[in-house]
Design an enzyme around this catalytic site. Structure first.
Site, short mmCIF file in Angstrom:
data_model
loop_
_atom_site.label_atom_id
_atom_site.label_comp_id
_atom_site.label_asym_id
_atom_site.label_seq_id
_atom_site.Cartn_x
_atom_site.Cartn_y
_atom_site.Cartn_z
N ARG A 15 9.27 -0.28 -7.88
CA ARG A 15 9.93 1.03 -7.85
C ARG A 15 9.97 1.60 -6.45
NH1 ARG A 15 9.08 6.20 -6.08
NH2 ARG A 15 6.91 6.06 -6.76
N HIS A 207 -2.15 7.36 -2.39
CA HIS A 207 -0.87 6.68 -2.16
C HIS A 207 -0.57 6.82 -0.67
CE1 HIS A 207 3.32 5.59 -3.59
NE2 HIS A 207 3.57 6.03 -2.36
N HIS A 209 0.94 5.62 3.07
CA HIS A 209 1.95 4.89 3.84
C HIS A 209 1.38 4.53 5.21
CE1 HIS A 209 5.83 5.69 1.42
NE2 HIS A 209 4.78 5.86 0.63
N CYS A 240 10.38 6.67 2.01
CA CYS A 240 10.91 7.83 1.30
C CYS A 240 12.24 8.22 1.92
CB CYS A 240 9.93 9.01 1.38
SG CYS A 240 10.59 10.53 0.64
N ASN A 249 4.73 1.55 2.03
CA ASN A 249 3.38 1.69 1.49
C ASN A 249 2.45 0.66 2.12
OD1 ASN A 249 3.86 3.54 -1.02
ND2 ASN A 249 5.48 2.01 -1.09
#
Length: 303
Positions: A15, A207, A209, A240, A249
């Site tokens: 995703r 999460h 990056h 993003c 990520n």
């Protein structure tokens, strides 16, 4: 302080990794890739997004992908859901867990969702309520927790207010996002310690990056503060669309190398993860930022 040596990885590559890619990955290739990921020992795979295909064309085949993958017992198959209509589609396709999302800063939330924070919360509350009624667990993504591309430093009082609102909805897990990769270990520690006043570490994930190359260092700090759940993406895919310049990520294989080196247990095969990363790198026809993947491929090529 959480002293457990067991760490759970949330794989978000299918995703978050693919959502911004201009190269179209065929539905059959997505399914084959996810099926490979299912055999690596991962406990959680975020398969796709039910945001309208107009906004994320790379994932326009979400329903077909989710409906056709080969499911492995013990693996949670999740999807991103923006609203009640997206939830209806996800439920029809057989989603296991619903992931809702919003930002901790007003400007990014408006850019990303086209709503104010105040207007977003009731929508997510309704999605959470219906998902729970359908027997689904709910995960909440909170973006720009450590910094915003539009507002700079994230105001901590507003952050905690948003965290409290999400937890009051009844979400099962909260993922704290460093959307533009600006966090450093001291900031991660400070934010996690504040958020744990509202959320136990058992319900918290990070999460992170890797825009500034700090993701692995920040994960090590997260481990020290008791976090045992981390989002990652094979190959380091991701970014993003509303955070200009944000890198992907943290790579799942780089995360695994750290965790295994520190003696943490994951039940995930690093070798199989690197094969899955190599597969998607080939389909995208470009080198991915994962350090361990490139080392693995160089070694394979020298044999």
């Amino acid at each position: 302080m959480n002293s457990s040596k067991k760490v759970s990885i949330r794989e978000v590559g299918p995703r978050d990794g693919l959502q911004n890619e201009s190269t179209w990955i065929d539905t059959e290739q997505k399914i084959e890739w996810i099926n490979h990921l299912s055999r690596t020992g991962l406990p959680y795979i975020e398969v796709s997004s039910f945001v309208h295909p107009k906004w994320i064309p790379a994932l326009a085949d979400a329903e077909e992908v989710l409906a056709r993958i080969d499911r492995v017992d013990g693996v949670t198959y999740a999807a991103l859901v923006p609203n009640e209509k997206g939830l209806e589609r996800a439920l029809r396709a057989g989603v296991d867990e619903v992931a809702i999302f919003m930002s901790a800063t007003e400007t990014h939330n408006r850019k990303n969702i086209n709503k104010s924070i105040a207007d977003t919360l009731p929508v997510l509350k309704n999605v959470t309520r219906i998902a729970k009624q359908e027997g689904k667990s709910v995960r909440g993504y909170l973006s720009t927790v450590f910094g915003c591309p539009y507002e700079g430093t994230t105001e901590q009082t507003k952050l905690l207010q948003t965290v409290e609102a999400l937890m009051t909805m009844g979400i099962d897990e909260l993922s704290l996002g460093d959307t533009i990769g600006v966090a450093t270990p001291n900031l991660v520690e400070a934010v996690v310690r504040e958020v744990t006043k509202l959320v136990p570490t058992e319900k918290m994930a990070l999460h992170l990056h890797d825009t500034k190359g700090m993701a692995i260092a920040n994960i090590a700090c997260g481990l020290r503060t008791g976090v045992r759940k981390f989002d990652s993406s094979v190959g380091g895919l991701g970014g993003c669309p509303y955070a200009p310049g944000a890198a992907g990520n943290v790579a799942t294989e780089d995360l695994l190398y750290l965790l295994h080196g520190l003696g943490y247990e994951t039940d995930v095969s690093l070798n199989e993860i690197m094969k899955a990363a190599a597969y998607i790198q080939e389909k995208l026809d470009k080198p991915l930022p994962s350090h361990n993947l490139q080392s693995f491929l160089a070694k394979e090529g020298s044999v």
